[in-house]
Motif scaffolding. Structure first.
Motif, PDB file in Angstrom:
ATOM      1  N   UNK A   1     -41.941  40.998 -97.289  1.00 22.13           N
ATOM      2  CA  UNK A   1     -40.883  41.991 -97.479  1.00 22.13           C
ATOM      3  C   UNK A   1     -40.865  42.341 -98.971  1.00 22.13           C
ATOM      4  N   UNK A   2     -40.662  43.602 -99.324  1.00 23.97           N
ATOM      5  CA  UNK A   2     -40.623  43.939-100.740  1.00 23.97           C
ATOM      6  C   UNK A   2     -39.869  45.218-101.024  1.00 23.97           C
ATOM      7  N   UNK A   3     -39.331  45.278-102.246  1.00 19.61           N
ATOM      8  CA  UNK A   3     -38.598  46.460-102.714  1.00 19.61           C
ATOM      9  C   UNK A   3     -39.536  47.329-103.537  1.00 19.61           C
ATOM     10  N   UNK A   4     -39.722  48.551-103.105  1.00 21.59           N
ATOM     11  CA  UNK A   4     -40.648  49.460-103.792  1.00 21.59           C
ATOM     12  C   UNK A   4     -39.997  50.102-105.022  1.00 21.59           C
TER      13      UNK A   4
ATOM     14  N   UNK B   1     -46.669  48.029-107.007  1.00 16.75           N
ATOM     15  CA  UNK B   1     -45.712  48.999-106.458  1.00 16.75           C
ATOM     16  C   UNK B   1     -44.340  48.381-106.203  1.00 16.75           C
ATOM     17  N   UNK B   2     -44.232  47.046-106.261  1.00 14.07           N
ATOM     18  CA  UNK B   2     -42.957  46.392-105.932  1.00 14.07           C
ATOM     19  C   UNK B   2     -42.216  45.917-107.175  1.00 14.07           C
ATOM     20  N   UNK B   3     -40.896  46.076-107.151  1.00 11.82           N
ATOM     21  CA  UNK B   3     -40.056  45.475-108.200  1.00 11.82           C
ATOM     22  C   UNK B   3     -39.915  43.981-107.873  1.00 11.82           C
TER      23      UNK B   3
ATOM     24  N   UNK C   1     -50.386  43.948 -93.079  1.00  6.88           N
ATOM     25  CA  UNK C   1     -50.516  42.990 -94.187  1.00  6.88           C
ATOM     26  C   UNK C   1     -51.473  43.555 -95.242  1.00  6.88           C
ATOM     27  N   UNK C   2     -52.534  44.219 -94.796  1.00  6.13           N
ATOM     28  CA  UNK C   2     -53.511  44.797 -95.744  1.00  6.13           C
ATOM     29  C   UNK C   2     -52.839  45.859 -96.622  1.00  6.13           C
ATOM     30  N   UNK C   3     -52.074  46.734 -95.988  1.00  7.18           N
ATOM     31  CA  UNK C   3     -51.390  47.798 -96.752  1.00  7.18           C
ATOM     32  C   UNK C   3     -50.410  47.183 -97.759  1.00  7.18           C
ATOM     33  N   UNK C   4     -49.713  46.125 -97.303  1.00  4.38           N
ATOM     34  CA  UNK C   4     -48.726  45.481 -98.182  1.00  4.38           C
ATOM     35  C   UNK C   4     -49.439  44.860 -99.383  1.00  4.38           C
ATOM     36  N   UNK C   5     -50.531  44.153 -99.111  1.00  8.05           N
ATOM     37  CA  UNK C   5     -51.256  43.478-100.212  1.00  8.05           C
ATOM     38  C   UNK C   5     -51.820  44.484-101.200  1.00  8.05           C
ATOM     39  N   UNK C   6     -52.220  45.647-100.695  1.00  9.65           N
ATOM     40  CA  UNK C   6     -52.747  46.697-101.583  1.00  9.65           C
ATOM     41  C   UNK C   6     -51.627  47.148-102.528  1.00  9.65           C
ATOM     42  N   UNK C   7     -50.423  47.261-101.977  1.00 14.15           N
ATOM     43  CA  UNK C   7     -49.288  47.684-102.808  1.00 14.15           C
ATOM     44  C   UNK C   7     -48.941  46.613-103.849  1.00 14.15           C
ATOM     45  N   UNK C   8     -49.119  45.337-103.491  1.00 14.71           N
ATOM     46  CA  UNK C   8     -48.882  44.270-104.484  1.00 14.71           C
ATOM     47  C   UNK C   8     -49.864  44.471-105.647  1.00 14.71           C
ATOM     48  N   UNK C   9     -51.132  44.715-105.309  1.00 12.59           N
ATOM     49  CA  UNK C   9     -52.162  44.905-106.352  1.00 12.59           C
ATOM     50  C   UNK C   9     -51.846  46.104-107.225  1.00 12.59           C
TER      51      UNK C   9
END
Ligand code: 5GP
Length: 188
Positions: free
Chosen positions: A79-82, A66-68, A55-63
């Motif tokens: 879940x997210x599309x990079x 990194x996601x469309x 979850x931490x790695x995912x939230x970092x990518x949101x910041x």
């Protein structure tokens, strides 16, 4: 602009099987490998089925933007599309095939407009869906219940898609999906 393909439908509707069939038929298609925080299933491979993140790695990518698109599809399960995934596929001149939930699908539609074929895969009934999810043995009784509840919500989105396939027979549905792709490719 390149043409891309979106497949949505409730968990257990068979959309992933249909997507895998299309990938075996069309060499110009590549699967958009999503990122997720849900646990890996025994038959899944990191980097092939999903990029499995904490979850931490995912939230970092949101910041990092990194996601469309990204969604908390189930409680605590992101879940997210990079963006990097789409770039990776477009850079090799291939078309992206998205297998995402309906809300993510709506966001992807906004991004690609007429260059996207959107297909909703519907199970013949919710009872059928329940039986398929049980047969798949990937869910606990609680997560099965959550998936069924979500599927009722997802069925309401059907009208937002270009095409609907009622998946009562997987082989037939694969053939229909292939025809839809071919017709879409012929359109100017
Ligand atoms: P599963 O856990 O069964 O692999 O997927 C659960 C749901 O999440 C499915 O409806 C699947 O299509 C959706 N999903 C997979 N990847 C993504 C994604 O990148 N974004 C969104 N919004 N949903 C996704």
């Amino acid at each position: 602009m390149r043409k891309h393909f979106l497949f949505c439908g409730p968990s257990g509707s068979g959309k992933t099987s249909i997507v895998h069939y299309l990938l075996s038929q069309f060499s110009f298609m590549r699967f958009s490998v999503s990122a997720t925080t849900r646990p890996k299933r025994h038959n899944e491979e990191d980097g092939k089925d999903y990029y499995f993140l904490s979850v931490e790695e995912f939230k970092k990518k949101i910041e990092e933007d990194a996601f469309i698109e990204w969604e908390q599809v189930y409680e605590g399960r992101y879940y997210g599309t990079l963006r990097s995934e789409i770039k990776r596929i477009e850079d090799i001149n291939c078309s992206v095939v998205f297998d995402v939930d309906v809300e993510g699908g709506m966001n992807i539609k906004k991004c690609f407009g007429d260059n996207l074929l959107s297909v909703f895969i519907r199970p013949p009934s919710v009872e059928d869906l329940r039986l398929r999810l049980i047969a798949r043995s990937t869910e606990t009784p609680e997560s099965l219940q959550k998936r069924l509840e979500k599927s009722v919500f997802e069925l309401g989105y059907e009208k937002n898609f270009d095409n609907v396939i009622i998946n009562s027979d997987l082989e037939e549905s694969c053939k229909k999906a292939k025809m839809l792709v071919e017709t879409f490719l012929r359109k100017a």
